[in-house]
Design a protein around this motif. Structure first.
Motif, PDB file in Angstrom:
ATOM      1  N   GLU A   1     -12.874  -2.311  -3.540  1.00 45.84           N
ATOM      2  CA  GLU A   1     -13.062  -1.112  -4.181  1.00 45.84           C
ATOM      3  C   GLU A   1     -12.467  -0.993  -5.321  1.00 45.84           C
ATOM      4  OE1 GLU A   1     -14.897   1.262  -3.434  1.00 45.84           O
ATOM      5  OE2 GLU A   1     -15.228   0.860  -1.288  1.00 45.84           O
ATOM      6  N   GLY A   2     -11.206  -2.479  -5.788  1.00 42.51           N
ATOM      7  CA  GLY A   2     -11.549  -2.741  -7.173  1.00 42.51           C
ATOM      8  C   GLY A   2     -10.052  -1.598  -7.418  1.00 42.51           C
ATOM      9  N   PHE A   3      -8.686  -1.592  -6.643  1.00 41.00           N
ATOM     10  CA  PHE A   3      -7.333  -0.863  -6.453  1.00 41.00           C
ATOM     11  C   PHE A   3      -6.667  -2.359  -6.787  1.00 41.00           C
ATOM     12  CE2 PHE A   3      -9.563   3.059  -5.238  1.00 41.00           C
ATOM     13  CZ  PHE A   3      -9.057   3.789  -5.447  1.00 41.00           C
ATOM     14  N   ALA A   4      -5.408  -2.672  -7.654  1.00 42.08           N
ATOM     15  CA  ALA A   4      -4.716  -3.460  -7.803  1.00 42.08           C
ATOM     16  C   ALA A   4      -3.245  -3.022  -6.949  1.00 42.08           C
ATOM     17  CB  ALA A   4      -4.059  -3.772  -9.343  1.00 42.08           C
ATOM     18  N   LEU A   5      -2.705  -3.606  -5.808  1.00 45.71           N
ATOM     19  CA  LEU A   5      -1.669  -2.970  -5.720  1.00 45.71           C
ATOM     20  C   LEU A   5      -0.200  -3.702  -5.232  1.00 45.71           C
ATOM     21  CD1 LEU A   5      -2.964  -2.366  -1.662  1.00 45.71           C
ATOM     22  CD2 LEU A   5      -2.919  -0.544  -3.350  1.00 45.71           C
ATOM     23  N   ALA A   6       0.839  -3.033  -5.709  1.00 49.84           N
ATOM     24  CA  ALA A   6       2.102  -3.772  -5.813  1.00 49.84           C
ATOM     25  C   ALA A   6       3.534  -2.964  -4.539  1.00 49.84           C
ATOM     26  CB  ALA A   6       2.379  -3.193  -6.430  1.00 49.84           C
ATOM     27  N   TRP A   7       4.220  -4.023  -4.219  1.00 56.84           N
ATOM     28  CA  TRP A   7       5.393  -3.461  -3.258  1.00 56.84           C
ATOM     29  C   TRP A   7       6.326  -3.009  -3.860  1.00 56.84           C
ATOM     30  CZ3 TRP A   7       9.865  -3.980  -1.830  1.00 56.84           C
ATOM     31  CH2 TRP A   7      10.367  -4.058  -0.373  1.00 56.84           C
ATOM     32  N   GLY A   8       7.212  -2.114  -3.940  1.00 55.18           N
ATOM     33  CA  GLY A   8       8.652  -1.569  -4.394  1.00 55.18           C
ATOM     34  C   GLY A   8       9.490  -1.808  -3.694  1.00 55.18           C
ATOM     35  N   ALA A   9       9.031  -0.473  -2.487  1.00 53.43           N
ATOM     36  CA  ALA A   9      10.427  -0.657  -1.655  1.00 53.43           C
ATOM     37  C   ALA A   9       9.780  -0.262   0.042  1.00 53.43           C
ATOM     38  CB  ALA A   9      11.529   0.432  -2.584  1.00 53.43           C
ATOM     39  N   PRO A  10      10.662   0.144   0.755  1.00 56.04           N
ATOM     40  CA  PRO A  10       9.676   0.246   2.076  1.00 56.04           C
ATOM     41  C   PRO A  10       8.915   1.351   1.984  1.00 56.04           C
ATOM     42  CG  PRO A  10      12.331  -0.622   2.479  1.00 56.04           C
ATOM     43  CD  PRO A  10      11.836  -0.674   0.527  1.00 56.04           C
ATOM     44  N   LEU A  11       9.223   2.340   1.075  1.00 54.39           N
ATOM     45  CA  LEU A  11       8.579   3.391   1.076  1.00 54.39           C
ATOM     46  C   LEU A  11       7.715   4.315  -0.094  1.00 54.39           C
ATOM     47  CD1 LEU A  11      11.279   6.023   2.374  1.00 54.39           C
ATOM     48  CD2 LEU A  11       8.596   5.403   3.574  1.00 54.39           C
ATOM     49  N   ARG A  12       8.008   3.172  -1.172  1.00 58.40           N
ATOM     50  CA  ARG A  12       7.385   3.239  -2.151  1.00 58.40           C
ATOM     51  C   ARG A  12       5.990   1.737  -2.791  1.00 58.40           C
ATOM     52  NH1 ARG A  12      12.226   3.727  -4.396  1.00 58.40           N
ATOM     53  NH2 ARG A  12      12.833   1.700  -4.864  1.00 58.40           N
ATOM     54  N   TRP A  13       4.860   2.249  -2.201  1.00 55.68           N
ATOM     55  CA  TRP A  13       4.005   0.941  -2.526  1.00 55.68           C
ATOM     56  C   TRP A  13       2.966   1.715  -4.039  1.00 55.68           C
ATOM     57  CZ3 TRP A  13       1.262   1.438   2.762  1.00 55.68           C
ATOM     58  CH2 TRP A  13       1.787   1.240   3.465  1.00 55.68           C
ATOM     59  N   TYR A  14       2.346   0.902  -4.147  1.00 55.60           N
ATOM     60  CA  TYR A  14       1.994   1.705  -5.976  1.00 55.60           C
ATOM     61  C   TYR A  14       0.242   0.917  -6.151  1.00 55.60           C
ATOM     62  CZ  TYR A  14       6.571   2.614  -6.911  1.00 55.60           C
ATOM     63  OH  TYR A  14       8.188   2.140  -7.135  1.00 55.60           O
TER      64      TYR A  14
END
Length: 309
Positions: free
Chosen positions: A131-144
């Motif tokens: 759907e055009g989103f960019a995803l990134a992982w930051g920490a176990p409880l922080r996705w972006y």
């Protein structure tokens, strides 16, 4: 020195009773040395809780309720290149489905491990990226996630929703329709995911949804350093009033005692106390020697100040 204390007050009857029973001598000392300054907040239904509104003001950010760039700044702190994209934080959560409502459990109670978190993010990645989103992982409880629809999308802070019915706090409007569909698809995908099956087998809560918050583009921050003491958060959200009172006493004996000593030495200090409706900032008292003396002997009690939040 600026100390910000979130969850310093509660609106429930049990919370107010606990406030009245607290003995906080160092907070009393501070209230005698400081004077009220800015006040932030409106009511307990604002998308942005008072402590976040106060922090955003201290940083000089612009934006309405629920539209302040906390996600972009958290992503930057996690080492993600935020560029000029509009970011939102996707917190993996557990929704407890009851007969009449769906409650959001405090994500901290998941005790989500890094490997689990990364695998679950990869499991839902295609749903977002298609759907055009960019995803990134930051920490176990922080996705972006980054998406243009997040530029001015008002969302409720996670601190507003923990322990409450999610329906009241879900985003509304045209921009939120895609988000609601993604939430449904994520829930279906995670329902029988092997990681959740393994978690449930060992008695842990399943990760069955996400919460979006802190949307917006990066904004530069003012230089004012703010120390945030969050020890009151977990007991208040869990309505454990004995633990909340104990955390208040520890806060009073530690950071507040140090702040009071600094104020008595004539050093510039700032204290912000934040409840469910308002955050009140206090700064060094100004005026004549007589006016400052009068304030020390006639200032509002700590209980009155906290109950007004």
């Amino acid at each position: 020195m600026h100390l910000l204390v979130p969850f310093a007050s509660a609106l429930s009857e049990a919370g107010r009773h606990t406030i009245r029973d607290l003995n906080l001598p160092n907070l009393e000392r501070l209230l005698g040395r400081l004077q009220p300054a800015e006040r932030h907040g409106s009511d307990e239904y604002s998308l942005t809780p008072p402590h976040e509104a106060s922090l955003a003001a201290a940083r000089g950010w612009q934006g309405g309720a629920g539209a302040l760039p906390f996600a972009a700044h958290a992503a930057h702190a996690d080492g993600i290149e935020v560029l000029d994209l509009a970011w939102g934080q996707l917190t993996p959560v557990h929704w407890h489905v009851g007969r009449d409502e769906i409650l959001l459990t405090d994500p901290e109670s998941l005790q989500l491990e890094e490997a689990e978190s990364r695998a679950l993010l990869e499991a839902v990645r295609d749903l977002f990226e298609s759907e055009g989103f960019a995803l990134a992982w930051g920490a176990p409880l922080r996705w972006y996630a980054a998406h243009e629809s997040f530029a001015e999308l008002p969302t409720a802070s996670l601190d507003r929703v923990v322990g409450r019915n999610v329906d009241r706090w879900l985003p509304a409007g045209r921009e939120a329709r895609l988000l609601r569909r993604l939430q449904n698809e994520v829930q279906m995908l995670l329902y029988a995911h092997p990681i959740n099956e393994a978690r449930e087998a060992r008695g842990a809560l399943a990760v069955n949804s996400f919460w979006l918050s802190g949307c917006g583009r990066w904004q530069e921050s003012l230089a004012e350093p703010v120390q945030i003491d969050e020890r009151l958060r977990a007991p208040l959200l869990g309505e454990d009033w004995a633990a909340w009172a104990e955390a208040w006493r520890a806060l009073d004996a530690g950071p507040l005692a140090a702040l009071a000593a600094a104020a008595e030495r004539g050093e510039p200090v700032t204290l912000t106390l934040a409840g469910e409706r308002f955050a009140q900032r206090f700064e060094n008292a100004s005026g004549s020697w007589w006016a400052r003396l009068r304030r020390r002997v006639s200032h509002p009690s700590a209980a009155d100040v906290l109950e007004a939040l």
